[in-house]
Structures are given as structure tokens and as C-alpha cells.
Design a protein around this motif. Structure first.
Motif, mmCIF file in Angstrom:
data_model
loop_
_atom_site.group_PDB
_atom_site.id
_atom_site.type_symbol
_atom_site.label_atom_id
_atom_site.label_comp_id
_atom_site.label_asym_id
_atom_site.label_seq_id
_atom_site.Cartn_x
_atom_site.Cartn_y
_atom_site.Cartn_z
ATOM 1 N N THR A 70 0.848 -1.191 0.000
ATOM 2 C CA THR A 70 0.000 0.000 0.000
ATOM 3 C C THR A 70 0.878 1.232 0.000
ATOM 4 O O THR A 70 1.960 1.237 0.583
ATOM 5 C CB THR A 70 -0.894 0.037 1.246
ATOM 6 O OG1 THR A 70 -0.093 0.033 2.395
ATOM 7 C CG2 THR A 70 -1.847 -1.143 1.255
ATOM 8 N N ARG A 71 0.418 2.220 -0.681
ATOM 9 C CA ARG A 71 1.149 3.493 -0.714
ATOM 10 C C ARG A 71 0.481 4.467 0.240
ATOM 11 O O ARG A 71 -0.731 4.459 0.409
ATOM 12 C CB ARG A 71 1.115 4.080 -2.119
ATOM 13 C CG ARG A 71 1.938 3.312 -3.094
ATOM 14 C CD ARG A 71 1.901 3.916 -4.461
ATOM 15 N NE ARG A 71 1.588 5.349 -4.440
ATOM 16 C CZ ARG A 71 1.585 6.120 -5.492
ATOM 17 N NH1 ARG A 71 1.868 5.627 -6.660
ATOM 18 N NH2 ARG A 71 1.287 7.386 -5.400
ATOM 19 N N GLN A 72 1.286 5.279 0.828
ATOM 20 C CA GLN A 72 0.740 6.340 1.661
ATOM 21 C C GLN A 72 0.015 7.333 0.754
ATOM 22 O O GLN A 72 0.520 7.652 -0.330
ATOM 23 C CB GLN A 72 1.857 7.050 2.429
ATOM 24 C CG GLN A 72 2.557 6.172 3.453
ATOM 25 C CD GLN A 72 1.624 5.812 4.586
ATOM 26 O OE1 GLN A 72 0.737 6.570 4.937
ATOM 27 N NE2 GLN A 72 1.813 4.618 5.127
ATOM 28 N N PRO A 73 -1.155 7.824 1.169
ATOM 29 C CA PRO A 73 -1.935 8.668 0.261
ATOM 30 C C PRO A 73 -1.254 9.977 -0.111
ATOM 31 O O PRO A 73 -1.437 10.481 -1.206
ATOM 32 C CB PRO A 73 -3.228 8.927 1.008
ATOM 33 C CG PRO A 73 -3.083 8.350 2.353
ATOM 34 C CD PRO A 73 -1.834 7.546 2.400
ATOM 35 N N PHE A 74 -0.447 10.518 0.755
ATOM 36 C CA PHE A 74 0.165 11.815 0.465
ATOM 37 C C PHE A 74 1.678 11.700 0.331
ATOM 38 O O PHE A 74 2.406 12.657 0.559
ATOM 39 C CB PHE A 74 -0.172 12.826 1.574
ATOM 40 C CG PHE A 74 -1.646 13.086 1.690
ATOM 41 C CD1 PHE A 74 -2.316 13.758 0.682
ATOM 42 C CD2 PHE A 74 -2.364 12.639 2.791
ATOM 43 C CE1 PHE A 74 -3.668 14.001 0.773
ATOM 44 C CE2 PHE A 74 -3.713 12.877 2.887
ATOM 45 C CZ PHE A 74 -4.382 13.552 1.881
ATOM 46 N N SER A 75 2.152 10.565 -0.071
ATOM 47 C CA SER A 75 3.605 10.383 -0.161
ATOM 48 C C SER A 75 4.208 11.175 -1.318
ATOM 49 O O SER A 75 5.358 11.610 -1.247
ATOM 50 C CB SER A 75 3.952 8.900 -0.305
ATOM 51 O OG SER A 75 3.413 8.394 -1.514
ATOM 52 N N ASP A 76 3.451 11.376 -2.388
ATOM 53 C CA ASP A 76 3.975 12.131 -3.532
ATOM 54 C C ASP A 76 3.794 13.634 -3.379
ATOM 55 O O ASP A 76 4.310 14.410 -4.182
ATOM 56 C CB ASP A 76 3.286 11.687 -4.825
ATOM 57 C CG ASP A 76 3.633 10.256 -5.182
ATOM 58 O OD1 ASP A 76 4.705 9.800 -4.712
ATOM 59 O OD2 ASP A 76 2.851 9.617 -5.893
#
Length: 119
Positions: free
Chosen positions: A5-11
Motif C-alpha cells: 500500500t502506498r501512503q496517500p500523500f507520499s507524492d
């Protein structure tokens, strides 16, 4: 099964310039609000003076008979002046009338002596 899973605000990257823009907008809004409230307070100062004078008149304060500089609306201030003057005149007339009535009440015209049977 491996689930990544990716963190929602990682980008999402925060820079300093948008923060300065938002801070400037907030400071500008607060300063405009301050000056608007100050202007409103100065504008309604005359109405507050008139309201204070009306409250003093209701409390029979003798200093309230004189209009203060800056009272508005002017028509209401003038109406308070006229009504205060009429009230003062009616009090004087009532006082003179009471003195006259008390002086003539139960007075025998022939002798000038007061009649105590009417009391």
C-alpha cells in the motif's frame, strides 16, 4: 500474497512559496477585518452616545438634558431635547399648580382660616 500500500500523500511535496502566499492572504484578511471593525465602531459612536443619553434620561439624570457633540441621528437627538424640555416644563407647572391647590384647599374665604373638617 503480498499487498503493498502506498501512503496517500507520499507524492505530495510542500514548498515554502505557497505557504507564504496563504499566510499573506490570511494576514491581509485579518488586517482588513480589523480596519472594518474599527470603522464600524467609529461610525456607530454617535448612536451609542444617543443611546447612553436616553438611558440617563430614563434614570432622571440631570446631566442628560444637554446633547453631546456627535450624537446621531440628529432628529432623534432633537426629539430627546424637545421631550426633555417639555417634561421639565410640565414638572414646573405641576409644582406651581400643587402649591396653588394646597394653598386654597379648605380655605374659608371670609376668615382666611383653613377648614380642618375636610381632612
Amino acid at each position: 500474497m503480498i499487498l503493498h500500500t502506498r501512503q496517500p500523500f507520499s507524492d505530495l511535496q510542500f514548498t515554502f512559496w505557497p505557504l507564504i502566499g496563504i499566510s499573506t492572504a490570511i494576514l491581509l484578511s485579518l488586517s482588513l477585518l480589523y480596519f472594518a471593525l474599527r470603522w464600524i465602531k467609529l461610525s456607530f459612536n454617535g448612536a451609542e452616545l444617543l443611546e447612553r443619553r436616553a438611558r440617563y434620561l430614563l434614570q432622571n439624570n440631570p446631566t442628560a438634558r444637554i446633547a453631546q457633540k456627535g450624537e446621531w441621528p440628529k432628529a432623534a437627538s432633537k426629539a430627546l431635547d424637545v421631550l426633555s424640555e417639555r417634561l421639565e416644563n410640565s414638572r414646573k407647572e405641576r409644582s406651581v399648580f400643587d402649591i396653588h391647590i394646597r394653598g386654597k384647599a379648605f380655605l374659608d374665604e371670609a376668615t382666611g382660616i383653613g377648614n380642618r373638617t375636610g381632612l
